[in-house]
Design a protein around this motif. Structure first.
Motif, PDB file in Angstrom:
ATOM      1  N   LYS A  55      37.109  39.861  50.296  1.00 47.80           N
ATOM      2  CA  LYS A  55      36.486  40.792  49.355  1.00 47.80           C
ATOM      3  C   LYS A  55      35.126  41.270  49.846  1.00 47.80           C
ATOM      4  O   LYS A  55      34.621  42.290  49.394  1.00 47.80           O
TER       5      LYS A  55
ATOM      6  N   GLY B 171      47.321  39.564  44.601  1.00 50.92           N
ATOM      7  CA  GLY B 171      47.114  39.312  43.177  1.00 50.92           C
ATOM      8  C   GLY B 171      47.050  40.629  42.439  1.00 50.92           C
ATOM      9  O   GLY B 171      47.955  41.025  41.726  1.00 50.92           O
ATOM     10  N   ASN B 172      45.923  41.337  42.651  1.00 51.48           N
ATOM     11  CA  ASN B 172      45.771  42.655  42.062  1.00 51.48           C
ATOM     12  C   ASN B 172      46.336  43.758  42.955  1.00 51.48           C
ATOM     13  O   ASN B 172      46.323  44.926  42.607  1.00 51.48           O
ATOM     14  N   PHE B 173      46.763  43.407  44.125  1.00 50.74           N
ATOM     15  CA  PHE B 173      47.429  44.308  45.082  1.00 50.74           C
ATOM     16  C   PHE B 173      46.528  45.377  45.690  1.00 50.74           C
ATOM     17  O   PHE B 173      47.022  46.366  46.235  1.00 50.74           O
TER      18      PHE B 173
ATOM     19  N   ASN C  19      44.528  44.663  48.322  1.00 51.12           N
ATOM     20  CA  ASN C  19      44.661  44.360  49.743  1.00 51.12           C
ATOM     21  C   ASN C  19      45.914  45.036  50.321  1.00 51.12           C
ATOM     22  O   ASN C  19      45.864  45.744  51.328  1.00 51.12           O
TER      23      ASN C  19
ATOM     24  N   THR D 221      42.866  35.468  53.654  1.00 52.77           N
ATOM     25  CA  THR D 221      41.928  36.066  52.707  1.00 52.77           C
ATOM     26  C   THR D 221      40.694  35.228  52.407  1.00 52.77           C
ATOM     27  O   THR D 221      39.727  35.744  51.867  1.00 52.77           O
TER      28      THR D 221
HETATM   29  C1  LIG Z   1      41.201  38.520  45.571  1.00 53.67           C
HETATM   30  C2  LIG Z   1      41.934  37.577  46.447  1.00 53.67           C
HETATM   31  C3  LIG Z   1      43.306  37.741  46.741  1.00 53.67           C
HETATM   32  C4  LIG Z   1      44.139  38.838  46.118  1.00 53.67           C
HETATM   33  O1  LIG Z   1      43.807  40.103  46.612  1.00 53.67           O
HETATM   34  P1  LIG Z   1      44.306  41.414  45.826  1.00 53.67           P
HETATM   35  O2  LIG Z   1      43.668  42.547  46.545  1.00 53.67           O
HETATM   36  O3  LIG Z   1      43.778  41.262  44.427  1.00 53.67           O
HETATM   37  O4  LIG Z   1      45.787  41.435  45.889  1.00 53.67           O
HETATM   38  C5  LIG Z   1      43.907  36.860  47.621  1.00 53.67           C
HETATM   39  N1  LIG Z   1      43.217  35.835  48.173  1.00 53.67           N
HETATM   40  C6  LIG Z   1      41.904  35.647  47.909  1.00 53.67           C
HETATM   41  C7  LIG Z   1      41.209  34.485  48.531  1.00 53.67           C
HETATM   42  C8  LIG Z   1      41.204  36.501  47.050  1.00 53.67           C
HETATM   43  O5  LIG Z   1      39.906  36.281  46.786  1.00 53.67           O
END
Ligand SMILES: *Cc1c(COP(=O)(O)O)cnc(C)c1O
Length: 443
Positions: free
Chosen positions: A114, A257-259, A261, A389
């Protein structure tokens, strides 16, 4: 760059306006309208850098600056410098096992991917406000990870203050330290309530006209196009590194999660990156894999898992994916779903540690498991790049329980436990938040 709302393709906006607005006025999400051809950037030779985050010259920032210039030079005459100043960390591609590599997008200030979106958003938003002589307050509710990425990205920016709301006692001790030790123009509000209360307070602030007339508040959440665009850059960088290492037929496995990425990867592909497919790796919050498997898209309450940054029951970027792939068949050609339970993520963390001598965090573990599943069940000759991530040291308890050993602590997190926590305690009451914002920031 021309952008339009997912709900109204005729409502065209500039990047700068979309950046400050966050959400389109009709409630839709901004989406780039035009296609770009960034293939020539991928043909430039890649200069390999260090694998451990110490070598800052791994070629990510220059590639990102080239890409940003191709997209946004019309709106920022210094977009190269803005991009380089925001993306000061490497994004190396590491071997995992035959056919699978790991793109480490976690060497930024808060040790999660992020940081890429938040830093670029901060740089472009600050520049936009400075040009018009304005200031703004970024309000952000966090369940743990977003707040520190946003806080770190905006600290020291001249035109912007940041107010982070987090639920007292419901973030991990390390996360709390990351949120409450930034200082300067970043304030942490410790809310007596749950994450949902924090979100409710932020939403109430945004619809309060009196407050908005007195204080310019803005958001930095993951639907902001200023966070999405720069995420396409690490796909280009990962793709280029994989090709340089001899990979062909590249597939990305994306912990989701929120897609946001995954949507950024789809954008990179539209702009010329020849990836074959994307694997959407989720935890048991699996409304998108369900949809891909043929069921209705049914948002529901999220359930808690050990990969808590993916605990999302109604992924907001699904609206962007649907705008790009109007039918389920089209989406299925490009995106494959894969669901991991907590136990499967733990098993994968343990297995990767024992057999590959690598620590991975629980979110990345879902991505690795999905990559292996894809090679086993769909295409054994594809090369899968797992988008990693978060640094495993962000989840020390979960990782060490699974692996029986503790991951090394990166320099960004070293010594953070001994810094004094600075937060302002607040009841989960809209009026209290409003009074705080007016007292502190009203002109
Ligand atoms: C936010 C996050 C995700 C999910 O990413 P999205 O863009 O919301 O799909 C995955 N792994 C980590 C560690 C995150 O902080």
């Amino acid at each position: 760059m021309r952008l339009a709302s997912t709900r109204d393709p005729l409502r065209v906006s500039t990047f700068r306006d979309a950046l400050l607005a966050g959400l389109a006025p009709d409630g839709g999400l901004y989406q780039p309208l035009d296609d770009y051809d960034l293939r020539s950037l991928l043909e430039q030779p890649h200069r390999p850098g260090g694998q451990d985050g110490t070598d800052r010259s791994d070629g990510f920032a220059p590639l990102a600056a080239d890409a940003a210039e191709a997209l946004l030079a019309d709106e920022f005459d210094n977009i190269r410098e803005l991009t380089r100043s925001a993306l000061t960390f490497p994004v190396p591609l590491a071997e995992l096992e035959p056919g699978i590599t790991v793109l480490e997008v976690f060497h930024g200030p808060s040790c999660a991917f992020k940081d890429v979106g938040a830093s670029f958003l901060a740089a472009t938003m600050d520049a936009t406000l400075a040009d018009s002589g304005k200031r703004a307050v970024v309000l952000v509710a966090t369940s743990g990870d977003t707040g520190s990425a946003v806080g770190r990205a905006f600290v020291g920016r001249s035109q912007i203050d940041v107010v982070i709301l987090y639920p007292s006692g419901r973030v991990s001790p390390l996360q709390e330290k990351q949120l409450t030790t930034i200082g300067a123009n970043v304030v942490a509000l410790e809310i007596d309530g749950a994450f949902d209360d924090c979100q409710r307070l932020v939403k109430a602030a945004f619809v309060d006209r009196g407050l908005r007339a007195a204080v310019a508040i803005t958001s930095a959440n993951s639907i902001n196009i200023g966070r999405l665009i720069p995420q396409a850059f690490y796909y280009l960088h990962g793709y280029r590194q994989a090709v340089a290492a001899g990979a062909q037929r590249i597939v990305f496995s994306v912990p989701s999660g929120n897609f946001g990425n995954l949507t950024a990867g789809v954008l990179a592909r539209r702009w010329g990156m020849r990836a074959e497919r994307f694997v959407a790796a989720t935890n048991i919050n699996d409304v998108v894999p369900e949809y891909l498997a043929g069921l209705e898209f049914t948002p529901r309450r999220s359930v808690r898992t050990i990969a808590n940054a993916m605990d999302v029951g109604n992924p907001s970027n699904f609206e962007r994916l649907q705008a790009i792939f109007p039918t389920r068949e089209k989406m299925r050609e490009m995106i494959v779903g894969s669901v991991s339970t907590d136990e499967q993520m733990r098993e994968t963390m343990r297995d990767v540690y024992e057999r590959r001598e690598r620590f991975i965090d629980p979110h990345t573990a879902a991505g690795v498991r999905a990559a292996r599943e894809y090679r086993r069940d769909v295409d054994g000759s594809a090369h899968v790049v797992v988008v990693s991530t978060a640094d495993p040291a962000k989840f020390p308890e979960t990782v060490s329980t699974a692996c029986g050993a503790s991951p090394p602590v990166p320099r960004q997190l070293a010594g953070i436990e001994s810094l004094p926590k600075r937060s302002i305690e607040m009841a989960a009451e809209t009026e209290e938040l409003k009074r705080f914002l007016l007292d502190r920031f009203a002109k």
